[in-house]
Design a protein around this motif. Structure first.
Motif, PDB file in Angstrom:
ATOM      1  N   THR A  59       0.851  -1.191   0.000  1.00 23.43           N
ATOM      2  CA  THR A  59       0.000   0.000   0.000  1.00 23.43           C
ATOM      3  C   THR A  59       0.890   1.245   0.000  1.00 23.43           C
ATOM      4  OG1 THR A  59      -0.068   0.091   2.410  1.00 23.43           O
ATOM      5  CG2 THR A  59      -1.772  -1.215   1.305  1.00 23.43           C
ATOM      6  N   GLU A  60       0.277   2.385  -0.158  1.00 21.55           N
ATOM      7  CA  GLU A  60       1.024   3.652  -0.135  1.00 21.55           C
ATOM      8  C   GLU A  60       1.712   3.864   1.217  1.00 21.55           C
ATOM      9  OE1 GLU A  60       1.774   5.984  -2.420  1.00 21.55           O
ATOM     10  OE2 GLU A  60       0.800   4.798  -3.970  1.00 21.55           O
ATOM     11  N   ASP A  61       1.051   3.458   2.303  1.00 28.86           N
ATOM     12  CA  ASP A  61       1.660   3.612   3.633  1.00 28.86           C
ATOM     13  C   ASP A  61       2.917   2.768   3.776  1.00 28.86           C
ATOM     14  OD1 ASP A  61      -0.324   5.385   4.391  1.00 28.86           O
ATOM     15  OD2 ASP A  61      -1.576   3.823   5.303  1.00 28.86           O
ATOM     16  N   GLN A  62       2.906   1.571   3.219  1.00 25.61           N
ATOM     17  CA  GLN A  62       4.071   0.684   3.293  1.00 25.61           C
ATOM     18  C   GLN A  62       5.200   1.158   2.381  1.00 25.61           C
ATOM     19  OE1 GLN A  62       1.987  -2.854   2.138  1.00 25.61           O
ATOM     20  NE2 GLN A  62       1.859  -3.613   4.239  1.00 25.61           N
ATOM     21  N   ALA A  63       4.898   1.980   1.395  1.00 27.28           N
ATOM     22  CA  ALA A  63       5.891   2.444   0.434  1.00 27.28           C
ATOM     23  C   ALA A  63       6.280   3.897   0.662  1.00 27.28           C
ATOM     24  CB  ALA A  63       5.342   2.261  -0.977  1.00 27.28           C
ATOM     25  N   ASN A  64       6.115   4.383   1.876  1.00 24.65           N
ATOM     26  CA  ASN A  64       6.439   5.773   2.191  1.00 24.65           C
ATOM     27  C   ASN A  64       7.944   5.921   2.345  1.00 24.65           C
ATOM     28  OD1 ASN A  64       6.263   8.428   2.883  1.00 24.65           O
ATOM     29  ND2 ASN A  64       5.652   8.053   5.007  1.00 24.65           N
ATOM     30  N   VAL A  65       8.573   6.621   1.418  1.00 25.66           N
ATOM     31  CA  VAL A  65      10.025   6.821   1.436  1.00 25.66           C
ATOM     32  C   VAL A  65      10.339   8.106   2.194  1.00 25.66           C
ATOM     33  CG1 VAL A  65      12.078   7.215   0.019  1.00 25.66           C
ATOM     34  CG2 VAL A  65      10.330   5.614  -0.740  1.00 25.66           C
ATOM     35  N   ILE A  66      11.219   8.005   3.181  1.00 23.37           N
ATOM     36  CA  ILE A  66      11.655   9.170   3.951  1.00 23.37           C
ATOM     37  C   ILE A  66      13.094   9.465   3.525  1.00 23.37           C
ATOM     38  CG2 ILE A  66      12.062  10.097   6.267  1.00 23.37           C
ATOM     39  CD1 ILE A  66       9.965   8.003   7.245  1.00 23.37           C
ATOM     40  N   THR A 110       4.684   1.780  -6.124  1.00 23.58           N
ATOM     41  CA  THR A 110       4.629   1.321  -4.730  1.00 23.58           C
ATOM     42  C   THR A 110       5.470   0.065  -4.514  1.00 23.58           C
ATOM     43  OG1 THR A 110       2.582   0.137  -5.205  1.00 23.58           O
ATOM     44  CG2 THR A 110       2.378   2.325  -4.211  1.00 23.58           C
ATOM     45  N   ARG A 113       9.192   1.189  -4.459  1.00 24.42           N
ATOM     46  CA  ARG A 113       9.469   1.945  -3.229  1.00 24.42           C
ATOM     47  C   ARG A 113       9.491   1.030  -2.018  1.00 24.42           C
ATOM     48  NH1 ARG A 113       5.064   6.078  -2.767  1.00 24.42           N
ATOM     49  NH2 ARG A 113       4.082   4.879  -4.386  1.00 24.42           N
ATOM     50  N   SER A 114       8.555   0.118  -1.943  1.00 21.70           N
ATOM     51  CA  SER A 114       8.507  -0.818  -0.825  1.00 21.70           C
ATOM     52  C   SER A 114       9.764  -1.683  -0.792  1.00 21.70           C
ATOM     53  CB  SER A 114       7.264  -1.692  -0.942  1.00 21.70           C
ATOM     54  OG  SER A 114       7.244  -2.666   0.068  1.00 21.70           O
ATOM     55  N   ILE A 117      12.720   0.294   0.586  1.00 28.36           N
ATOM     56  CA  ILE A 117      12.660   0.433   2.043  1.00 28.36           C
ATOM     57  C   ILE A 117      13.056  -0.875   2.716  1.00 28.36           C
ATOM     58  CG2 ILE A 117      11.102   0.825   3.995  1.00 28.36           C
ATOM     59  CD1 ILE A 117       9.480   2.649   2.043  1.00 28.36           C
TER      60      ILE A 117
END
Length: 138
Positions: A59-66, A110, A113-114, A117
């Motif tokens: 999901t987008e939350d799991q793929a949040n790149v900081i 996503t 990105r996931s 991370i």
């Protein structure tokens, strides 16, 4: 061994580094000197397709790149991209930021990105922590 006649009454050359002796080709002969045709394997559903069907798209939350966490540390940053991400990024131009430095386009879905991370976390827990323990005898 040069000049020795083989079973086919033709001069042979010495074999070099595991080369096999080639058999002369005869037109009335049905065989040729090249490799035999590969066996046809019946088309079955490949196990990769089964694994892909069982996987979960992040999901987008799991793929949040900081960015602060992504670029932290001295280790190289390796980014794996799927084909659609590569195609998208290849259509965009680079931007010169300052002398000797450019900004490249980097758009990731996503899944990519996931994976980025997870890859950074796995390196930390599976390589950095054991290395630190070994280095300091913890």
């Amino acid at each position: 061994m040069s000049g020795v006649l083989s079973d086919y009454d033709t001069p042979t050359k010495p074999k070099m580094n595991g080369q096999r002796e080639k058999r002369p080709y005869f037109e009335d002969d049905g065989e040729t000197n090249h490799a035999p045709a590969k066996k046809k394997i019946p088309k079955k559903k490949h196990w990769l397709y089964e694994k892909a069907a069982e996987s979960i798209i992040p999901t987008e939350d799991q793929a949040n790149v900081i960015p602060e966490r992504l670029f932290k540390g001295l280790d190289p940053l390796i980014v794996y991209m799927c084909v659609p991400c590569k195609k998208f990024n290849s259509t965009h131009e680079t931007v010169k930021v300052e002398d000797g430095m450019i900004q490249i386009p980097l758009a990731l879905c996503t899944v990519c990105r996931s994976h980025l991370i997870v890859q950074k976390n796995m390196k930390f827990f599976q390589h950095d922590c054991p290395s630190l323990k070994k280095e300091h005898n913890l």
